[in-house]
Design a protein around this motif. Structure first.
Motif, mmCIF file in Angstrom:
data_model
loop_
_atom_site.group_PDB
_atom_site.id
_atom_site.type_symbol
_atom_site.label_atom_id
_atom_site.label_comp_id
_atom_site.label_asym_id
_atom_site.label_seq_id
_atom_site.Cartn_x
_atom_site.Cartn_y
_atom_site.Cartn_z
ATOM 1 N N ASP A 73 0.839 -1.194 0.000
ATOM 2 C CA ASP A 73 0.000 0.000 0.000
ATOM 3 C C ASP A 73 0.876 1.246 0.000
ATOM 4 N N MET A 74 0.446 2.247 -0.745
ATOM 5 C CA MET A 74 1.145 3.532 -0.736
ATOM 6 C C MET A 74 0.113 4.622 -0.462
ATOM 7 N N VAL A 75 0.379 5.455 0.546
ATOM 8 C CA VAL A 75 -0.530 6.564 0.836
ATOM 9 C C VAL A 75 0.256 7.873 0.740
ATOM 10 N N LEU A 76 -0.119 8.693 -0.209
ATOM 11 C CA LEU A 76 0.570 9.969 -0.428
ATOM 12 C C LEU A 76 -0.362 11.107 -0.026
ATOM 13 N N LYS A 77 0.080 11.850 0.983
ATOM 14 C CA LYS A 77 -0.790 12.874 1.565
ATOM 15 C C LYS A 77 -0.153 14.244 1.420
#
Ligand code: ATP
Ligand code: MG
Lengths: 140, 115
Positions: A73-77
């Motif tokens: 999973d990749m979460v870019l905020k």
């Protein structure tokens, strides 16, 4: 985010030369873990496109990567301007990048469609004036 | 052909990565837009570009490109060279222009790869 190895990165928004450091680090890590070259490459490309977007469109942000035995999973905020029309932004060729970004080699409007292409799941949550969160999953 | 053959065809100056010159390469791409490289390149091992900034090296890193040729005598800076060294990417420079450089490599047997 499920169980697994969690990697966190801060992406500085004021230094274009450093954009891609996080993606490069993740790529090295995945290679070291001997995941298939196809998975490694897909993660690297999707994350790099997202990381570049954070720098050129949103003054940087944070990235969290979670590696589990089944998926990554990749979460870019970011706390950037947000995206007014996500559907439009997802279209190949749509870009609001100014000329100076184009001179750096980006701004063809291919990033978001490319992220979609290389990931199994992708979600873009965005609020104008507040920021954007892009969540992507790639199954191993 | 090998990277050494590419170097010979384009009369390249090697900037870094001399130890990898015997690596085999079968296809190449030419682009100034890294957006296009990220979106359209499949398994091309060589990138010819007139763009010269750290994101060229990063893009190559993500795409598994093992050799970058800067055309028209573009000169990468110290940071770019160090990054390429770290990642085992060969950097070379040629005085030829994009069209000519691509044509010369094509004539020598390099192809554009799967599209
Ligand atoms: N994190 C973000 N914050 C604000 N706007 C964004 C963000 N990411 C993308 N956008 C908007 O969506 C548009 C399309 O993004 P996309 O990544 O597809 O293309 P691009 O970044 O303009 O060019 P390329 O990715 O080909 O270099 C951008 O031009 C920008 O307007
Ligand atoms: Mg983009």
């Amino acid at each position: 985010m499920g169980e697994g190895i969690v990697l966190k990165y801060n992406v500085p928004g004021d230094d274009f030369t450093r954009a891609g450091e996080a993606s490069g680090a993740v790529k090295s890590q995945l290679k070291q873990m001997q995941l298939s070259p196809d998975v490694v490459r897909r993660v690297a490309i999707a994350m790099y496109e997202g990381e570049i977007n954070m720098v050129i469109h949103a003054e940087g942000g944070t990235i969290e990567v979670c590696i589990t035995p089944e998926y990554i999973d990749m979460v870019l905020k970011d706390k950037g301007p947000g995206i007014p029309d996500v559907e439009k932004a997802m279209q190949a060729g749509y870009s609001t990048a100014p000329d100076n970004v184009r001179n750096l080699g980006f701004g063809a409007g291919m990033g978001l469609p490319n992220m979609k292409k290389y990931t199994d799941e992708m979600k873009v949550e965005t609020t104008l004036g507040v920021g954007t969160t892009v969540t992507m999953r790639i199954y191993i | 052909m090998t990277i050494a053959d590419v170097q010979d065809v384009l009369k390249c100056r090697i900037i870094c990565g001399e130890e990898y010159l015997d690596r085999e390469v079968h296809s190449a791409c030419g682009a100034d837009m890294m957006s296009d490289v990220l979106a359209f390149v499949k398994d091309q091992a060589v990138l010819l570009t007139g763009l010269c900034n750290p994101q060229v090296i990063r893009t190559a890193e993500m795409m598994d490109i093992i050799c970058i040729i800067f055309i028209r005598g573009k000169k990468p800076d110290e940071d770019m060279i160090n990054l390429a060294k770290e990642r085992g990417i060969v950097l070379m420079a040629t005085g030829h222009r994009m069209f000519s450089a691509c044509g010369m490599l094509y004539s020598s047997g390099l192809r554009g790869g799967a599209s």
